[in-house]
Structure formats: C-alpha cells, structure tokens
Design an enzyme around this catalytic site. Sequence first.
Site, short mmCIF file in Angstrom:
data_model
loop_
_atom_site.label_atom_id
_atom_site.label_comp_id
_atom_site.label_asym_id
_atom_site.label_seq_id
_atom_site.Cartn_x
_atom_site.Cartn_y
_atom_site.Cartn_z
N HIS A 56 33.08 -18.44 0.83
CA HIS A 56 32.20 -17.44 0.50
C HIS A 56 31.08 -16.93 1.30
CE1 HIS A 56 29.23 -20.52 -0.71
NE2 HIS A 56 30.44 -21.30 -1.30
P1 TYD Z 1 30.56 -23.33 -4.93
O1 TYD Z 1 29.16 -22.75 -4.26
O2 TYD Z 1 31.43 -22.14 -4.70
O3 TYD Z 1 30.72 -24.53 -3.93
P2 TYD Z 1 31.36 -24.99 -2.42
O4 TYD Z 1 30.75 -23.88 -1.60
O5 TYD Z 1 30.93 -26.12 -2.08
O6 TYD Z 1 32.75 -25.13 -2.67
O7 TYD Z 1 29.94 -23.96 -6.22
C1 TYD Z 1 30.91 -24.47 -6.93
C2 TYD Z 1 30.54 -24.43 -8.36
O8 TYD Z 1 29.34 -24.88 -8.72
C3 TYD Z 1 30.63 -22.83 -8.86
O9 TYD Z 1 31.01 -22.84 -10.16
C4 TYD Z 1 29.00 -22.92 -8.97
C5 TYD Z 1 28.53 -24.06 -9.36
N1 TYD Z 1 27.22 -24.47 -8.78
C6 TYD Z 1 26.00 -24.30 -9.41
O10 TYD Z 1 26.29 -24.28 -10.68
N2 TYD Z 1 24.76 -24.64 -9.17
C7 TYD Z 1 24.77 -24.73 -7.47
O11 TYD Z 1 23.49 -25.04 -7.10
C8 TYD Z 1 25.84 -24.78 -6.81
C9 TYD Z 1 25.86 -24.74 -5.32
C10 TYD Z 1 27.02 -24.47 -7.40
#
Ligand code: TYD
Length: 139
Positions: A56
């Site tokens: 992302h």
């Molecule tokens: P995501 O940012 O997609 O993780 P990564 O980039 O590490 O793969 O987040 C994974 C899940 O966690 C998504 O459903 C959103 C949730 N999330 C939160 O609720 N709060 C946060 O601060 C973060 C970073 C993620």
Amino acid sequence: MKNRSIDDVEIISIPKIIDEEGRGKLSVIEKSIVPFEIKRVYYLYDVPSDAFRGGHAHKNLIQFMIALSGSFEVKIDDGSNNKKVMLNKPNQGLLIPSGIWREMDNFSAGSVCLVLASEFFDESDYFRDYNTFLNYKKQ
Ligand code: TYD
C-alpha cells in the site's frame, strides 16, 4: 505528497550508545531524528518468513521504519521506479515519505519491525490498490 520519488526515501542513522562495561547497546530516537511529529507507534512481530506485508501507499502519512530485531526487505516504488532496501540494524531507520508504495518480505525468524508514524490510523489515507496509486501519481 504525490510527487515524492524513491530518492526521497532515506536511511537515517539512530544514535547508538555502547556501554563501556560491555552491558550492551542503547539507541535513542528523539524528536530531532525524524522530520515529523510522532503520533503513533506500532510494530510487526511473529511474521512468517514467507509473508508479505505492506502492499500500500499513503496520501499523507510519513513513516520511519526500523528492524528492531532481525531483518526484512522493503521494496519501495514511486510509480516510475522501485528499489529494495534491506533493514537489518536496530540503529538504522528507513524514512518513507507519503506517496510511496511499499512492500515488505523476507522476514527473518523473530524479526520485529517498529514503525513510527506521523498520523493516527486512518484507513482513508491508504491506497491499497496499485493501479489506483499509479493513477494518483500520474494526475
Ligand atoms: P496494514 O497497515 O495493512 O499492515 P501492513 O502494512 O503491516 O501489512 O494494517 C493491517 C491491519 O491492521 C489493517 O486491517 C488495519 C489495521 N491497523 C490498525 O487498526 N491500526 C494501525 O495503526 C495499523 C498500522 C493497522
């Protein structure tokens, strides 16, 4: 910011204090190390070695990412160019400005990825679809 390129992604050294009596190392991140106000801290752990994280980009969020333990690779992509950065030192962080697509993989066993973030969590700040990200960068 839309016009950010992979050249704006920077490795920043975090000061390291080595104990004179051999009791280990201490690193400290003060406000002056990162060019944003830290609003949120989160960390990834227990990541399987075959897992992909990220995938992302953000409209406004700036992040500072550290391999607190172990190692992993970060692929950064500005829509025109990309490169891979290996993070494997707890006294080094990767500054990822907004408008940069990132993917993390090759997590070593027991690795921990610490992230300092400039904004509170906001799902509407994410581009989770690569083509939508590309269109935004071309606008
Ligand atoms: P995501 O940012 O997609 O993780 P990564 O980039 O590490 O793969 O987040 C994974 C899940 O966690 C998504 O459903 C959103 C949730 N999330 C939160 O609720 N709060 C946060 O601060 C973060 C970073 C993620």
